[in-house]
Design an enzyme around this catalytic site. Structure first.
Site, PDB file in Angstrom:
ATOM      1  NE  ARG A 146      -2.073   1.958   3.352  1.00  0.00           N
ATOM      2  CZ  ARG A 146      -1.718   1.422   4.526  1.00  0.00           C
ATOM      3  NH1 ARG A 146      -2.066   0.177   4.852  1.00  0.00           N
ATOM      4  NH2 ARG A 146      -0.985   2.119   5.387  1.00  0.00           N
ATOM      5  CD  GLU A 148       7.256   0.484   7.792  1.00  0.00           C
ATOM      6  OE1 GLU A 148       6.092   0.815   7.543  1.00  0.00           O
ATOM      7  OE2 GLU A 148       8.249   1.056   7.331  1.00  0.00           O
ATOM      8  CE  LYS A 200       8.298   5.082   7.941  1.00  0.00           C
ATOM      9  NZ  LYS A 200       7.779   3.718   7.819  1.00  0.00           N
TER      10      LYS A 200
HETATM   11  N1  LIG Z   1       6.096  13.671   5.534  1.00  0.00           N
HETATM   12  C1  LIG Z   1       5.010  13.649   6.313  1.00  0.00           C
HETATM   13  N2  LIG Z   1       4.216  14.745   6.396  1.00  0.00           N
HETATM   14  C2  LIG Z   1       3.110  14.733   7.178  1.00  0.00           C
HETATM   15  N3  LIG Z   1       2.699  13.678   7.913  1.00  0.00           N
HETATM   16  C3  LIG Z   1       3.459  12.567   7.863  1.00  0.00           C
HETATM   17  C4  LIG Z   1       4.636  12.479   7.057  1.00  0.00           C
HETATM   18  N4  LIG Z   1       5.181  11.240   7.215  1.00  0.00           N
HETATM   19  C5  LIG Z   1       4.373  10.584   8.073  1.00  0.00           C
HETATM   20  N5  LIG Z   1       3.347  11.360   8.459  1.00  0.00           N
HETATM   21  C6  LIG Z   1       2.257  10.975   9.386  1.00  0.00           C
HETATM   22  O1  LIG Z   1       2.724   9.940  10.246  1.00  0.00           O
HETATM   23  C7  LIG Z   1       2.014   8.727  10.006  1.00  0.00           C
HETATM   24  C8  LIG Z   1       2.980   7.560  10.096  1.00  0.00           C
HETATM   25  O2  LIG Z   1       4.066   7.793   9.213  1.00  0.00           O
HETATM   26  P1  LIG Z   1       4.564   6.598   8.275  1.00  0.00           P
HETATM   27  O3  LIG Z   1       5.748   7.059   7.516  1.00  0.00           O
HETATM   28  O4  LIG Z   1       3.386   6.086   7.516  1.00  0.00           O
HETATM   29  O5  LIG Z   1       5.047   5.549   9.376  1.00  0.00           O
HETATM   30  P2  LIG Z   1       4.473   4.076   9.671  1.00  0.00           P
HETATM   31  O6  LIG Z   1       5.280   3.169   8.811  1.00  0.00           O
HETATM   32  O7  LIG Z   1       4.705   3.921  11.119  1.00  0.00           O
HETATM   33  O8  LIG Z   1       2.999   4.071   9.301  1.00  0.00           O
HETATM   34  C9  LIG Z   1       1.428   8.884   8.613  1.00  0.00           C
HETATM   35  O9  LIG Z   1       0.262   8.062   8.479  1.00  0.00           O
HETATM   36  C10 LIG Z   1       1.083  10.376   8.603  1.00  0.00           C
HETATM   37  O10 LIG Z   1      -0.124  10.611   9.319  1.00  0.00           O
HETATM   38  N1  LIG Z   2      -2.930  -4.811  13.454  1.00  0.00           N
HETATM   39  C1  LIG Z   2      -2.080  -4.991  12.301  1.00  0.00           C
HETATM   40  C2  LIG Z   2      -1.495  -3.612  11.943  1.00  0.00           C
HETATM   41  C3  LIG Z   2      -0.438  -3.800  10.897  1.00  0.00           C
HETATM   42  C4  LIG Z   2       0.135  -2.427  10.582  1.00  0.00           C
HETATM   43  O1  LIG Z   2       0.393  -1.610  11.468  1.00  0.00           O
HETATM   44  N2  LIG Z   2       0.282  -2.188   9.275  1.00  0.00           N
HETATM   45  C5  LIG Z   2       0.810  -0.888   8.831  1.00  0.00           C
HETATM   46  C6  LIG Z   2       1.890  -1.101   7.802  1.00  0.00           C
HETATM   47  S1  LIG Z   2       3.254  -1.968   8.556  1.00  0.00           S
HETATM   48  C7  LIG Z   2      -0.380  -0.147   8.263  1.00  0.00           C
HETATM   49  O2  LIG Z   2      -0.909  -0.542   7.225  1.00  0.00           O
HETATM   50  N3  LIG Z   2      -0.813   0.886   9.003  1.00  0.00           N
HETATM   51  C8  LIG Z   2      -2.018   1.595   8.662  1.00  0.00           C
HETATM   52  C9  LIG Z   2      -3.070   1.190   9.643  1.00  0.00           C
HETATM   53  C10 LIG Z   2      -3.384   2.304  10.657  1.00  0.00           C
HETATM   54  O3  LIG Z   2      -3.391   3.487  10.279  1.00  0.00           O
HETATM   55  O4  LIG Z   2      -3.655   1.941  11.811  1.00  0.00           O
HETATM   56  C11 LIG Z   2      -2.889  -5.551  11.136  1.00  0.00           C
HETATM   57  O5  LIG Z   2      -3.895  -4.950  10.778  1.00  0.00           O
HETATM   58  O6  LIG Z   2      -2.456  -6.572  10.584  1.00  0.00           O
HETATM   59 MG   LIG Z   3       2.311   4.362   7.532  1.00  0.00          MG
END
Ligand SMILES: Nc1ncnc2c1ncn2[C@@H]1O[C@H](COP(=O)(O)OP(=O)(O)O)[C@@H](O)[C@H]1O
Ligand SMILES: N[C@H](CCC(=O)N[C@@H](CS)C(=O)NCCC(=O)O)C(=O)O
Ligand SMILES: [Mg+2]
Length: 493
Positions: free
Chosen positions: A147, A389, A328
């Site tokens: 995704r 993540e 990342k």
């Molecule tokens: N560059 C960015 N600008 C604004 N919000 C961000 C950015 N990167 C991450 N976020 C916020 O933080 C959340 C988690 O970041 P993400 O990189 O998706 O980490 P994870 O892998 O833990 O989901 C995102 O869903 C978003 O809400």
């Molecule tokens: N409980 C586990 C959660 C698995 C999980 O955290 N996945 C990450 C990508 S690694 C992700 O997609 N995060 C978006 C969901 C959010 O915003 O809460 C599952 O559902 O299997």
């Molecule tokens: Mg994320």
């Protein structure tokens, strides 16, 4: 988020006849809002739009016990059609990019050399990777269930990738359902709302992820083999997972065994052909819905079982190499000049993928672009990200500056610095635990992708539906599971 930002509860006192539900700029009375909320919650409950209710101790382990409707935006959120179609078009290019990068061990090792020294989780993943490459991979069927998450930058209108998820990409099941729910509500209340059902795009995510799992299971070629889903012992999001298992069985007849790492450690072995057996049950495919966070590995025993599964002939989704490509640090390295050209050959695809890159920088040897100074001077314009993540790990605002100043050169290799994206703020009604509140939200669009390759034969490379997660606009970190985000869908404008 504080109570204030979640807005007040809709009650007879505070709702007025001209209550605007900003996002779609139409008039909503209190009575109409209550009607829509009721229909939404009944529909969600009847159609499996549910998550575990954390107030019930058994909700994470026993199916059918302690469910609550999935946290929802009551109505879809406006999203520019052009940006949505741009995101859809990127899916197959990102699928191809992930697959190509996953096959370049030199690139992966080069990019992660310092990170593995600074971050023990990355180091443990790399150790498995090194062992698998040394031994020779046992299974060259690769299944990607990705995704790619985007935010629309308000200032520039640019659609920018937040991250690429290559492991445990959630909400294909519940995301597709949310689109169906919003279509139902607009169909039923369309006149009052002045909205058109066709502006909410069809969402094939649940079916497409089940197709990816099913096609990989068929490609493995043993109808008696099962699918092993690696899960947490307590899982709030189990119904999103069950949607895929049910559709997989319904369409392909494949059975899913849910096991934790600990259970696999107790029950798994490899036979002389390196077939993965759970008890006597051969496994065709391992699908990870755990294993993406260091917290998922309670002891070295869990790491040993990750390696055991990786060594087996079962298809892994993701394989260790696909897992690493989702780091990342790799996302940041791919933005360097000339790097995409190593993996993609179509000029148009390269341009489109590059256009979706937000600013991303390594913190090591400040490449003369003085980005570290800028981040310390203007921290609110950046996000500092460890190699993690699952949500809740990023660093924002002033903490970006203090963290950069505190970490030594080697420790900095465990982070990437990213441009902070500021999406448009919309008004919305968020419904959680049966309570509807007005709120200002920002949204994040996820595009699912399925990719299946067996050796040289590419079998699937698809855009596989979408997801919108919306969260209160003043919360840094979203996350539906974390309790700030809700499931939403796009209303194309
Ligand atoms: N560059 C960015 N600008 C604004 N919000 C961000 C950015 N990167 C991450 N976020 C916020 O933080 C959340 C988690 O970041 P993400 O990189 O998706 O980490 P994870 O892998 O833990 O989901 C995102 O869903 C978003 O809400
Ligand atoms: N409980 C586990 C959660 C698995 C999980 O955290 N996945 C990450 C990508 S690694 C992700 O997609 N995060 C978006 C969901 C959010 O915003 O809460 C599952 O559902 O299997
Ligand atoms: Mg994320």
């Amino acid at each position: 988020a504080t109570e204030a930002t979640l807005g007040g509860e809709i009650t007879s006192e505070n709702a007025s006849a001209d209550q605007k539900i900003g996002p779609l700029a139409m008039e909503l009375t209190k009575d109409l809002t209550e009607d829509i909320v009721r229909e939404a919650l009944v529909w969600a409950s009847l159609h499996g739009g549910v998550v575990g209710d954390k107030t019930n101790g058994k909700s994470g382990t026993s199916p059918g016990v302690g469910m609550v409707h999935v946290p929802l935006a009551l109505l879809p959120t406006p999203f520019p059609r052009q940006a949505f179609e741009q995101a859809l078009e990127l899916a197959t290019h990102y699928n191809t990019l992930v697959d190509r990068v996953s096959q370049d061990s030199h690139f992966l090792r080069e990019c992660l050399a310092h990170t593995r020294k600074a971050d023990s989780f990355t180091a443990k993943l790399m150790n498995i990777y090194d062992q698998i490459l040394a031994e020779g991979i046992a299974q060259d069927i690769q299944l990607g269930l990705h995704r790619s998450d985007y935010m629309l930058d308000m200032a520039t209108g640019a659609l920018l990738q937040v991250e690429m998820n290559t492991i445990s990409s959630s909400f294909a099941g519940l995301g597709a359902l949310t689109s169906q729910l919003h279509k139902y509500l607009i169909g039923r209340f369309g006149q009052d709302l002045g909205l058109n059902v066709e502006n909410v795009p069809e969402n094939s995510a649940a079916n497409d992820f089940a197709e990816g799992l099913g096609q990989a299971w068929l490609e493995y070629g043993n109808p008696n083999a099962a699918v092993l889903m690696i899960v947490h012992a307590k899982e709030t999001n189990m119904y999103d997972q069950h949607w895929l298992s049910f559709k997989l069985y319904e369409k392909y007849g494949a059975k899913v065994f849910r096991r934790t790492f600990a259970e696999v450690a107790a029950q798994a072995k490899l036979d002389e052909k390196r077939t993965l057996l759970i008890g006597e049950q051969p496994i065709a495919l391992v699908y990870f819905r755990s294993g993406y966070s260091p917290d998922d590995y309670v002891s070295d025993r869990d790491w040993d079982v990750r390696l055991l599964m990786e060594r087996s002939t079962a298809v892994k989704s993701p394989s260790i190499s696909y897992h690493l490509v989702g780091a990342k640090k790799i996302q940041q390295e791919l933005t360097k000049p000339g790097v995409l050209e190593r993996f993609l050959h179509d000029k148009d695809a390269i341009a489109k993928v590059r256009e979706s890159f937000a600013g991303l920088w390594s913190l090591e040897n400040d490449g003369g672009d003085h980005i570290l100074e800028e981040a310390v001077a203007k921290p609110e314009g950046f996000v500092l990200k460890p190699q993690r993540e699952g949500g809740g790990n990023n660093i924002y605002g002033k903490d970006v500056a203090t963290t950069i100043k505190k970490l030594n050169q080697e420790e900095l290799a465990a982070y990437v610095l990213m441009q902070r994206i500021f999406p448009t703020v919309h008004d919305s009604y968020l419904v959680r635990d049966g309570v509807c509140r007005t709120s200002k939200i920002i949204s994040e669009l996820g595009i699912f992708g399925t990719y299946l390759r067996n050796g040289e034969k590419e079998i699937l490379n698809k855009q596989a539906g979408h997801l919108v997660r919306s969260k209160v606009s003043d919360s840094d970190e979203g996350g539906v599971a974390a309790g700030y985000g809700v499931l939403d869908s796009p209303y194309l404008t």
